[in-house]
Design an enzyme around this catalytic site. Structure first.
Site, PDB file in Angstrom:
ATOM      1  N   LYS A  43      35.973 -17.264  35.613  1.00 33.93           N
ATOM      2  CA  LYS A  43      37.365 -17.630  35.315  1.00 33.93           C
ATOM      3  C   LYS A  43      38.162 -17.749  36.620  1.00 33.93           C
ATOM      4  O   LYS A  43      37.712 -17.309  37.678  1.00 33.93           O
ATOM      5  CB  LYS A  43      37.988 -16.561  34.407  1.00 33.93           C
ATOM      6  CG  LYS A  43      38.078 -15.180  35.055  1.00 33.93           C
ATOM      7  CD  LYS A  43      38.519 -14.100  34.065  1.00 33.93           C
ATOM      8  CE  LYS A  43      38.556 -12.728  34.734  1.00 33.93           C
ATOM      9  NZ  LYS A  43      38.991 -11.668  33.790  1.00 33.93           N
ATOM     10  N   TYR A 286      59.736 -15.948  61.534  1.00 32.84           N
ATOM     11  CA  TYR A 286      60.998 -15.799  60.795  1.00 32.84           C
ATOM     12  C   TYR A 286      61.475 -14.352  60.753  1.00 32.84           C
ATOM     13  O   TYR A 286      60.686 -13.443  60.502  1.00 32.84           O
ATOM     14  CB  TYR A 286      60.824 -16.265  59.348  1.00 32.84           C
ATOM     15  CG  TYR A 286      60.553 -17.727  59.181  1.00 32.84           C
ATOM     16  CD1 TYR A 286      61.400 -18.693  59.721  1.00 32.84           C
ATOM     17  CD2 TYR A 286      59.447 -18.165  58.449  1.00 32.84           C
ATOM     18  CE1 TYR A 286      61.147 -20.049  59.552  1.00 32.84           C
ATOM     19  CE2 TYR A 286      59.189 -19.509  58.265  1.00 32.84           C
ATOM     20  CZ  TYR A 286      60.040 -20.451  58.817  1.00 32.84           C
ATOM     21  OH  TYR A 286      59.784 -21.785  58.641  1.00 32.84           O
TER      22      TYR A 286
HETATM   23  C1  LIG Z   1      37.963 -10.645  34.049  1.00 32.28           C
HETATM   24  C2  LIG Z   1      37.235 -10.036  32.960  1.00 32.28           C
HETATM   25  C3  LIG Z   1      35.930  -9.544  33.155  1.00 32.28           C
HETATM   26  C4  LIG Z   1      35.274  -9.432  34.499  1.00 32.28           C
HETATM   27  O1  LIG Z   1      35.779  -8.296  35.187  1.00 32.28           O
HETATM   28  P1  LIG Z   1      35.195  -7.873  36.604  1.00 32.28           P
HETATM   29  O2  LIG Z   1      35.779  -6.542  36.868  1.00 32.28           O
HETATM   30  O3  LIG Z   1      35.654  -8.912  37.585  1.00 32.28           O
HETATM   31  O4  LIG Z   1      33.726  -7.847  36.503  1.00 32.28           O
HETATM   32  C5  LIG Z   1      35.225  -9.117  32.034  1.00 32.28           C
HETATM   33  N1  LIG Z   1      35.797  -9.142  30.801  1.00 32.28           N
HETATM   34  C6  LIG Z   1      37.056  -9.555  30.598  1.00 32.28           C
HETATM   35  C7  LIG Z   1      37.622  -9.534  29.222  1.00 32.28           C
HETATM   36  C8  LIG Z   1      37.828 -10.011  31.658  1.00 32.28           C
HETATM   37  O5  LIG Z   1      39.089 -10.397  31.449  1.00 32.28           O
END
Ligand SMILES: *Cc1c(COP(=O)(O)O)cnc(C)c1O
Length: 414
Positions: A43, A286
């Site tokens: 994702k 800045y």
């Molecule tokens: C993002 C996510 C994961 C993966 O988590 P990690 O700690 O990066 O392995 C797994 N399950 C769900 C529902 C998530 O939102």
């Protein structure tokens, strides 16, 4: 404007994506969590690494199970990987179109009773049974079915089982941990108990439905994320949804990637584009929040919050040039920052390692910015080219195909 036959010069800040490290991390994790299977979480543009690069590398190495959050992500991934991959997604709203994802064979997490109703309606339209995973809120309080919702959803499923042609197959049941990165806390075991209760109820329903909603023996049970997959033995369930660890980063405060057998996949680099002598008393960037105490030299480096660097790391972060650490001085701007290189030999055109092998780590940046390493890599913006390195597959048990050997930058991010 560049004409269409002129290759673009590429971005000044570049994220090198180490394909060999990615393959090694995935292979090591798959071996470590067995008999549970690895689900690759890609994702948010593969946690900023570039899903267009990452997912095909994993697929070519033999991995077939992928998870994303949104249905847009799932649809792009289906286009990218084709039919020979299991893709599941869990985050959508009441207006989200479900027909196209179900038609594309995307498996959906079910977190509300309304979602199941909409899935059933969509499946009636597409004519293909929907493959779903019940998502149980076992204590995180985020998405997922609360205990009352579980009862409602099971009742709906029971009705479905009585239909002439059931519109749904229950492919899995899932949940998500709240504190798996703090192994000493008791809530992780409590969440597993809540989850196990729901799993038993679902299994009983599937058995009583005589396979019409899917076989209980085939039920995919998954609750572990990266920290759980790295710390719980045996890993609970039949598979684990692993994101961060795939990318070679540690979710645990007291463990470095190498302690976990992981190699960071992203190396973020830029280059020195200006170098100037600075007299004592001169300010930097800045707000002039930094003043040179003595005569020194400032190196200017492309890279700023427009590339995803956290501005909150101003006057704290360090970078590496020629193997040596130097401080970022003054505020990180949208496009560039200043490094005080003192009297060290540095030249225009020198590579600057912001993080990754040869420089600080993404976790160092997280500390400087008071955030987590997840955010540091995920926020790397579309302006940064992702470039595959070590793309040539060198074999290995999981390798079932070859990875494109070209090392072309994918301009922008998906
Ligand atoms: C993002 C996510 C994961 C993966 O988590 P990690 O700690 O990066 O392995 C797994 N399950 C769900 C529902 C998530 O939102």
């Amino acid at each position: 404007m560049t004409s269409s036959d002129t290759p673009p010069a590429g971005s000044l800040v570049r994220a090198e994506i180490d394909a060999a490290a990615l393959r090694a991390n995935a292979a090591a994790l798959a071996a470590d969590i067995g008999p549970a299977r690895l689900k690759c979480v890609v994702k948010a543009n593969a946690y900023g690494h570039g899903v267009d690069l990452v997912a095909p590398i994993l697929h070519a190495a033999g991995h077939r199970e992928f998870c994303v959050a949104t249905l847009d992500e799932a649809m792009s991934l289906r286009r990218l990987l084709g039919e020979d991959a299991t893709i599941m997604a869990w985050l959508y709203g009441p207006q989200t179109d479900l027909d196209a994802p179900l038609d594309a064979g995307i498996e959906l997490g079910v977190s509300t009773a309304g979602a199941l109703d909409r899935i059933l309606a969509a499946a009636a339209r597409t004519g293909v049974p929907a493959r779903i995973h019940l998502k149980i809120d076992s204590g995180l309080g985020r998405n997922g079915l609360a205990p009352d919702d579980v009862a409602t959803v099971l009742a709906t499923l029971k009705e479905c089982a009585g239909e002439e042609r059931p519109r749904v197959i229950v492919a899995g049941i899932m949940s998500h941990f709240a504190v798996a990165d703090e192994p000493e806390r008791p809530e992780t075991a409590q969440q597993q108990e809540v989850f196990e209760t729901a799993r038993r109820e679902l299994t009983a329903l599937l058995d009583s439905a005589g396979g019409r909603l899917g076989e209980a023996d085939d039920l995919d049970v998954h609750i572990a994320n990266s920290p759980a997959a790295l710390t719980l033995r045996p890993v609970p369930g039949t598979s684990a949804r692993v994101g961060l660890a795939l990318y070679g980063l540690s979710p645990l405060a007291d463990a470095q990637p190498e302690d976990l057998g992981l190699v960071p996949v992203m190396r973020l680099v830029s280059e020195v584009v200006n170098l100037k002598d600075i007299p004592a008393g001169h300010g930097a960037s800045y707000g002039l929040t930094y003043t040179a105490e003595a005569d020194t030299r400032f190196a200017l480096v492309p890279g700023g919050y427009g590339d995803g660097l956290p501005r909150s790391a101003s006057n704290r972060a360090e970078v590496s040039i020629r193997g040596q650490r130097f401080p970022i001085v003054g505020r990180i701007a949208m496009d560039q920052f200043i490094v005080d290189v003192g009297d060290t030999e540095v030249a225009i055109g020198d590579e600057v390692v912001l993080f990754g092998p040869g420089g600080p780590s993404a976790t160092d940046w997280a500390d400087w910015a008071e955030t987590i390493n997840y955010e540091i890599v995920t926020r790397i913006s579309a302006r940064v080219d992702r470039i595959a390195v070590n793309a040539e597959a060198t074999g290995g048990a999981a390798a079932t195909g070859s990875v494109p050997e070209t090392e072309q930058p994918t301009a922008g991010a998906a």
